[in-house]
Design a protein around this motif. Structure first.
Motif, PDB file in Angstrom:
ATOM      1  N   GLU A 295       0.815  -1.212   0.000  1.00  0.00           N
ATOM      2  CA  GLU A 295       0.000   0.000   0.000  1.00  0.00           C
ATOM      3  C   GLU A 295       0.850   1.263   0.000  1.00  0.00           C
ATOM      4  N   LEU A 296       1.986   1.240   0.709  1.00  0.00           N
ATOM      5  CA  LEU A 296       2.817   2.436   0.835  1.00  0.00           C
ATOM      6  C   LEU A 296       3.948   2.478  -0.189  1.00  0.00           C
ATOM      7  N   ASN A 297       3.968   1.502  -1.092  1.00  0.00           N
ATOM      8  CA  ASN A 297       5.054   1.428  -2.086  1.00  0.00           C
ATOM      9  C   ASN A 297       6.430   1.401  -1.419  1.00  0.00           C
ATOM     10  N   ILE A 298       6.530   0.602  -0.372  1.00  0.00           N
ATOM     11  CA  ILE A 298       7.825   0.355   0.267  1.00  0.00           C
ATOM     12  C   ILE A 298       8.443  -0.835  -0.455  1.00  0.00           C
ATOM     13  N   ASN A 299       9.501  -0.578  -1.212  1.00  0.00           N
ATOM     14  CA  ASN A 299      10.001  -1.634  -2.096  1.00  0.00           C
ATOM     15  C   ASN A 299      11.322  -2.250  -1.662  1.00  0.00           C
ATOM     16  N   HIS A 300      11.606  -2.180  -0.351  1.00  0.00           N
ATOM     17  CA  HIS A 300      12.740  -2.905   0.221  1.00  0.00           C
ATOM     18  C   HIS A 300      12.356  -3.315   1.640  1.00  0.00           C
ATOM     19  N   ILE A 301      12.639  -4.560   2.019  1.00  0.00           N
ATOM     20  CA  ILE A 301      12.484  -4.956   3.420  1.00  0.00           C
ATOM     21  C   ILE A 301      13.779  -5.609   3.896  1.00  0.00           C
ATOM     22  N   LEU A 302      14.048  -5.481   5.180  1.00  0.00           N
ATOM     23  CA  LEU A 302      15.174  -6.163   5.814  1.00  0.00           C
ATOM     24  C   LEU A 302      14.597  -7.270   6.686  1.00  0.00           C
ATOM     25  N   ALA A 303      14.931  -8.512   6.377  1.00  0.00           N
ATOM     26  CA  ALA A 303      14.357  -9.663   7.073  1.00  0.00           C
ATOM     27  C   ALA A 303      15.460 -10.512   7.698  1.00  0.00           C
ATOM     28  N   THR A 304      15.107 -11.227   8.745  1.00  0.00           N
ATOM     29  CA  THR A 304      16.070 -12.060   9.478  1.00  0.00           C
ATOM     30  C   THR A 304      15.444 -13.404   9.821  1.00  0.00           C
ATOM     31  N   GLU A 305      16.311 -14.362  10.137  1.00  0.00           N
ATOM     32  CA  GLU A 305      15.874 -15.680  10.624  1.00  0.00           C
ATOM     33  C   GLU A 305      16.741 -16.056  11.820  1.00  0.00           C
ATOM     34  N   VAL A 306      16.599 -15.299  12.886  1.00  0.00           N
ATOM     35  CA  VAL A 306      17.396 -15.539  14.090  1.00  0.00           C
ATOM     36  C   VAL A 306      16.635 -16.434  15.063  1.00  0.00           C
ATOM     37  N   SER A 307      15.426 -16.018  15.438  1.00  0.00           N
ATOM     38  CA  SER A 307      14.612 -16.823  16.356  1.00  0.00           C
ATOM     39  C   SER A 307      14.197 -18.125  15.684  1.00  0.00           C
ATOM     40  N   LYS A 308      14.123 -19.182  16.468  1.00  0.00           N
ATOM     41  CA  LYS A 308      13.806 -20.485  15.891  1.00  0.00           C
ATOM     42  C   LYS A 308      12.414 -20.522  15.286  1.00  0.00           C
ATOM     43  N   HIS A 309      11.496 -19.737  15.817  1.00  0.00           N
ATOM     44  CA  HIS A 309      10.143 -19.759  15.249  1.00  0.00           C
ATOM     45  C   HIS A 309      10.082 -18.993  13.924  1.00  0.00           C
ATOM     46  N   ALA A 310      11.158 -18.273  13.597  1.00  0.00           N
ATOM     47  CA  ALA A 310      11.177 -17.479  12.359  1.00  0.00           C
ATOM     48  C   ALA A 310      12.065 -18.120  11.303  1.00  0.00           C
ATOM     49  N   ARG A 311      12.197 -19.424  11.348  1.00  0.00           N
ATOM     50  CA  ARG A 311      13.160 -20.101  10.484  1.00  0.00           C
ATOM     51  C   ARG A 311      12.768 -20.110   9.015  1.00  0.00           C
ATOM     52  N   ARG A 312      11.538 -19.737   8.696  1.00  0.00           N
ATOM     53  CA  ARG A 312      11.114 -19.670   7.292  1.00  0.00           C
ATOM     54  C   ARG A 312      10.742 -18.244   6.896  1.00  0.00           C
ATOM     55  N   ALA A 313      11.194 -17.258   7.659  1.00  0.00           N
ATOM     56  CA  ALA A 313      10.734 -15.884   7.462  1.00  0.00           C
ATOM     57  C   ALA A 313      11.100 -15.336   6.089  1.00  0.00           C
ATOM     58  N   ILE A 314      12.273 -15.672   5.559  1.00  0.00           N
ATOM     59  CA  ILE A 314      12.678 -15.153   4.248  1.00  0.00           C
ATOM     60  C   ILE A 314      11.766 -15.719   3.160  1.00  0.00           C
ATOM     61  N   LYS A 315      11.544 -17.024   3.226  1.00  0.00           N
ATOM     62  CA  LYS A 315      10.690 -17.674   2.230  1.00  0.00           C
ATOM     63  C   LYS A 315       9.265 -17.140   2.298  1.00  0.00           C
ATOM     64  N   GLU A 316       8.774 -16.903   3.509  1.00  0.00           N
ATOM     65  CA  GLU A 316       7.425 -16.369   3.668  1.00  0.00           C
ATOM     66  C   GLU A 316       7.327 -14.943   3.119  1.00  0.00           C
ATOM     67  N   ALA A 317       8.359 -14.140   3.382  1.00  0.00           N
ATOM     68  CA  ALA A 317       8.368 -12.776   2.860  1.00  0.00           C
ATOM     69  C   ALA A 317       8.371 -12.781   1.333  1.00  0.00           C
ATOM     70  N   ASP A 318       9.111 -13.718   0.755  1.00  0.00           N
ATOM     71  CA  ASP A 318       9.139 -13.840  -0.705  1.00  0.00           C
ATOM     72  C   ASP A 318       7.753 -14.154  -1.237  1.00  0.00           C
ATOM     73  N   SER A 319       7.061 -15.105  -0.603  1.00  0.00           N
ATOM     74  CA  SER A 319       5.703 -15.438  -1.044  1.00  0.00           C
ATOM     75  C   SER A 319       4.757 -14.259  -0.837  1.00  0.00           C
ATOM     76  N   ALA A 320       4.876 -13.605   0.316  1.00  0.00           N
ATOM     77  CA  ALA A 320       3.961 -12.507   0.637  1.00  0.00           C
ATOM     78  C   ALA A 320       4.100 -11.357  -0.350  1.00  0.00           C
ATOM     79  N   ARG A 321       5.330 -11.014  -0.725  1.00  0.00           N
ATOM     80  CA  ARG A 321       5.502  -9.882  -1.650  1.00  0.00           C
ATOM     81  C   ARG A 321       4.907 -10.199  -3.023  1.00  0.00           C
ATOM     82  N   ARG A 322       5.012 -11.450  -3.461  1.00  0.00           N
ATOM     83  CA  ARG A 322       4.460 -11.829  -4.761  1.00  0.00           C
ATOM     84  C   ARG A 322       2.926 -11.817  -4.729  1.00  0.00           C
ATOM     85  N   ILE A 323       2.359 -12.331  -3.647  1.00  0.00           N
ATOM     86  CA  ILE A 323       0.903 -12.357  -3.518  1.00  0.00           C
ATOM     87  C   ILE A 323       0.351 -10.938  -3.450  1.00  0.00           C
ATOM     88  N   MET A 324       0.996 -10.086  -2.646  1.00  0.00           N
ATOM     89  CA  MET A 324       0.506  -8.711  -2.509  1.00  0.00           C
ATOM     90  C   MET A 324       0.662  -7.928  -3.810  1.00  0.00           C
TER      91      MET A 324
END
Length: 464
Positions: A295-324
């Protein structure tokens, strides 16, 4: 004249196919051709060629989703297109676009910077290995994180090696010396700079990423933006996203306000402050944050996979940006575009009601167990009857497999999957793994469904 479509199915599925088509009230004409087999998935292309004399005047033919065989050979023999329908009969409306359509997810707007947060503490080889993992997950830029007060003697070597491997690289530090060293080593981006450290941008060609000099004060960005614009330098601004209860809502407002002030300036959002610092499934968090980015045309994100529950965060962000991005391009809600972010639940988990399953069970004439799930629980049935329970252990005494270890093991695996599906509200299909969207590492073989659908365990048993 409307299109004429022939649906091929087996004896067990015939009734349901006709019911679904009748309820659809499609704008095409249709016929249903029943092959002389009980289970539709056992239909092969050779069988169709032998048993079906012609295409019944159809313009195209729809096969069951699990039907195996060569579509090209069928098309050549009958002289018209053959295609597989959905694996589940009740998904026919979606297949024909009445409730959904197929989207191209190859495009996106937002770049993913994936940070290696412990780069100073690991070897160059380990950094490269992590970079390839992040790249495979969808990262566009590999971010080399520096740790305060931690020596990083191999910083320049990490960046140079990554560049030699073909990666786009950013250096991430609040220390001027690290940023300068990273820029001189060839980093493409450096974060984060303020007006006080803006001099570094004059020393290297690296694209700077700016943050407010005073946290939360957008006015402290104005001078730095003006200087870089006068110099015709590319730059990105990160107004900073804060964690929940530590300024999260205000930081969302701040991002919105910055975009209002600077409609054309490149922006970044550091999503890790939410995905890492909130104990909730990160797929949903990424969906929401990438929706804001869209919505805000923010075209860069900084993502991490440090916490164990966030072990797929990069892959999820990739899917989310394509869907949005796809939803935005089609001016539609981010629904029915792709199931990647439905990691825990499914949009349509229980295809058949208990009554429909009971009706199907009454037609079974063989000893093979079928397993289905409805909102009422798990249903196991064969020619000897139907059993329903919510706990698989309640079913075991009724299955009579005490002396058949292989069969007992198979049913145990399938019933465990069925129980999980019922508990969470997921789609269960016998002989197939549960789908966890982009949250799990897939282990099922990747096949070309236009040419061959491999048999599941039950079908393999039939063939042996």
């Amino acid at each position: 004249m409307s299109e004429r479509i022939l649906f091929i199915t087996g004896r067990l599925a015939e009734k349901q196919v006709r019911q679904v088509l009748e309820k659809m009230q499609p704008d095409f004409q249709y016929k249903v051709y029943v092959m002389g087999v009980t289970v539709a998935a056992l239909i092969t292309s050779d069988m169709i060629i032998r048993r079906m004399p012609d295409a019944q005047g159809a313009d195209r033919v729809i096969l069951p989703g699990r039907c195996r065989g060569d579509l090209a050979a069928l098309a050549q023999h009958f002289g018209l297109p053959f295609e597989r329908g959905p694996e589940e009969i009740k998904d026919l409306p979606q297949h024909f676009g009445l409730a959904a359509q197929h989207y191209d997810l190859s495009q996106y707007q937002t770049k993913v910077f994936a940070e290696i947060t412990d780069a100073p503490s690991i070897s160059v080889e380990a950094v490269i290995e992590r970079a390839y993992y992040y790249q495979a997950s969808g990262a566009d830029v590999i971010d080399i994180g520096c740790l305060p007060g931690t020596p990083f003697p191999h910083l320049a070597e990490c960046i140079r090696t990554l560049k030699q491997e073909g990666f786009t690289v950013s250096i991430d530090s609040l220390e001027d010396a690290d940023l300068l060293a990273g820029g001189k080593a060839g980093a493409d981006y450096m974060l984060s700079l303020t007006t006080k450290s803006l001099w570094i941008a004059d020393e290297v060609a690296t694209t700077p990423i700016l943050i407010p000099e005073v946290h939360g004060d957008l006015d402290t960005l104005d001078a730095a933006i003006a200087i870089l614009q006068r110099k015709n330098r590319a730059f990105i601004v990160d107004p900073i996203l804060d964690p929940i209860h530590f300024g999260f809502t205000d930081s969302i407002v701040r991002n919105h306000e910055f975009r209002r002030r600077y409609p054309e300036v490149e922006m970044m959002m550091g999503v890790g402050n939410l995905t890492e610092l909130t104990h909730a499934d990160t797929s949903g968090i990424n969906a929401m944050l990438l929706g804001i980015c869209s919505e805000l045309n923010i075209n860069h994100i900084l993502a991490t996979e440090v916490s164990k529950h966030a072990r797929r965060a990069i892959k999820e962000a990739d899917s989310a940006r394509r869907i949005m991005y796809t939803a935005k391009q089609h001016n539609t809600l981010p629904k029915h575009i792709a199931p990647d972010l439905l990691t825990v639940h499914d949009s349509s988990p229980f295809l058949n009601s208990r009554a429909e399953i009971e009706s199907l069970a009454a037609e079974i004439k063989d000893p093979s167990y079928r397993i289905q799930v409805s909102s009422d629980g798990i249903h196991v049935f064969n020619r000897d009857g139907l059993h329903t329970a919510q706990d698989p252990f309640d079913l075991y005494p009724k299955l009579h497999v005490e002396t058949d270890g292989g069969h007992a093991f198979y049913l145990g695996v399938e019933l465990a999957r069925a129980e999980i599906a019922w508990q969470l509200g997921k789609r269960f299909t016998q002989d197939q793994q549960l789908s966890w969207g982009c949250a799990a590492q897939g282990t099922e073989p990747v096949v070309d469904l236009h040419t061959f659908k491999p048999a599941g365990n039950t079908l393999k048993k039939h063939e042996d």
